[in-house]
Write a protein that holds these residues in place. Structure first.
Motif, short mmCIF file in Angstrom:
data_model
loop_
_atom_site.label_atom_id
_atom_site.label_comp_id
_atom_site.label_asym_id
_atom_site.label_seq_id
_atom_site.Cartn_x
_atom_site.Cartn_y
_atom_site.Cartn_z
N HIS A 1 0.81 -1.22 0.00
CA HIS A 1 0.00 0.00 0.00
C HIS A 1 0.85 1.28 0.00
O HIS A 1 0.30 2.36 0.20
CB HIS A 1 -0.95 -0.02 1.20
N ARG A 2 2.15 1.11 -0.23
CA ARG A 2 3.09 2.24 -0.28
C ARG A 2 3.00 3.10 0.98
O ARG A 2 2.93 4.31 0.92
CB ARG A 2 2.86 3.07 -1.53
N LEU A 3 3.00 2.41 2.11
CA LEU A 3 2.97 3.07 3.41
C LEU A 3 4.27 2.82 4.14
O LEU A 3 4.94 1.81 3.91
CB LEU A 3 1.82 2.55 4.27
N THR A 4 4.61 3.72 5.04
CA THR A 4 5.70 3.51 5.98
C THR A 4 5.05 3.26 7.35
O THR A 4 3.84 3.51 7.51
CB THR A 4 6.59 4.76 6.07
N PRO A 5 5.81 2.82 8.33
CA PRO A 5 5.21 2.71 9.66
C PRO A 5 4.60 4.04 10.13
O PRO A 5 3.52 4.05 10.72
CB PRO A 5 6.38 2.27 10.55
N ALA A 6 5.24 5.15 9.83
CA ALA A 6 4.72 6.46 10.26
C ALA A 6 3.44 6.84 9.52
O ALA A 6 2.49 7.34 10.15
CB ALA A 6 5.78 7.54 10.07
N THR A 7 3.37 6.60 8.22
CA THR A 7 2.13 6.94 7.51
C THR A 7 1.01 5.98 7.90
O THR A 7 -0.16 6.38 7.94
CB THR A 7 2.32 6.95 5.97
N ALA A 8 1.35 4.73 8.21
CA ALA A 8 0.33 3.79 8.68
C ALA A 8 -0.23 4.25 10.03
O ALA A 8 -1.45 4.19 10.25
CB ALA A 8 0.92 2.39 8.80
N GLN A 9 0.63 4.73 10.92
CA GLN A 9 0.15 5.25 12.20
C GLN A 9 -0.76 6.45 12.00
O GLN A 9 -1.78 6.58 12.67
CB GLN A 9 1.33 5.63 13.10
N ALA A 10 -0.39 7.32 11.07
CA ALA A 10 -1.22 8.49 10.80
C ALA A 10 -2.59 8.07 10.25
O ALA A 10 -3.63 8.60 10.67
CB ALA A 10 -0.51 9.43 9.83
N LEU A 11 -2.58 7.10 9.35
CA LEU A 11 -3.84 6.61 8.78
C LEU A 11 -4.70 5.99 9.89
O LEU A 11 -5.92 6.24 9.96
CB LEU A 11 -3.54 5.59 7.68
#
Length: 138
Positions: A28-38
């Motif tokens: 999903h082209r996410l990083t751990p940080a963007t996943a946390q934000a989502l």
């Protein structure tokens, strides 16, 4: 020493979860940080302001802007004017953002080390963690 062991175990559980999530994140082209934000944008609540998101993610405004831009570029969120305060911006999930967030939560629950606990153990752990978080809120 017991406190150190507990902190180390919590850290290890978080790290194992993150490592096991890497295939999902990459897909999903996410990083751990963007996943946390989502994850921090609850679709059952009104879209959070950028200020609320910095508090939820324990980050500063420039860092949140960077994360928000990545999510916007991937079509997962929009940055809109807050209807209650025209000077403020909110982050709102797109339809795709809701789908990916739901999938992220399902994937996390499927691979977390905490999944080995039964319902009574989970209730006990939830109570203890709530107590810890309430005591550290100040």
């Amino acid at each position: 020493m017991d406190l150190l062991a507990v902190v180390a175990a919590a850290f290890e559980a978080e790290m194992r979860t993150t490592v096991r999530l890497h295939p999902f994140l990459a897909e999903h082209r996410l990083t751990p940080a963007t996943a946390q934000a989502l994850w921090a944008i609850d679709p059952a609540e009104p879209p959070p302001s950028m200020k609320v998101m910095t508090d939820r993610l324990h980050c500063n405004a420039p860092n949140l802007t960077f994360l928000a831009n990545q999510l916007i570029d991937r079509g997962l969120v929009t940055r809109d004017t807050d209807p209650a305060d025209r000077r403020s911006r909110v982050l709102a999930l797109t339809v795709r953002g809701r789908e990916v967030r739901d999938a992220l939560i399902r994937a996390t629950l499927a691979i977390t080390p905490y999944a080995v606990l039964d319902s009574d153990e989970l209730a006990q752990l939830k109570g203890l963690l709530s107590r810890v978080m309430d005591a550290s809120a100040g």
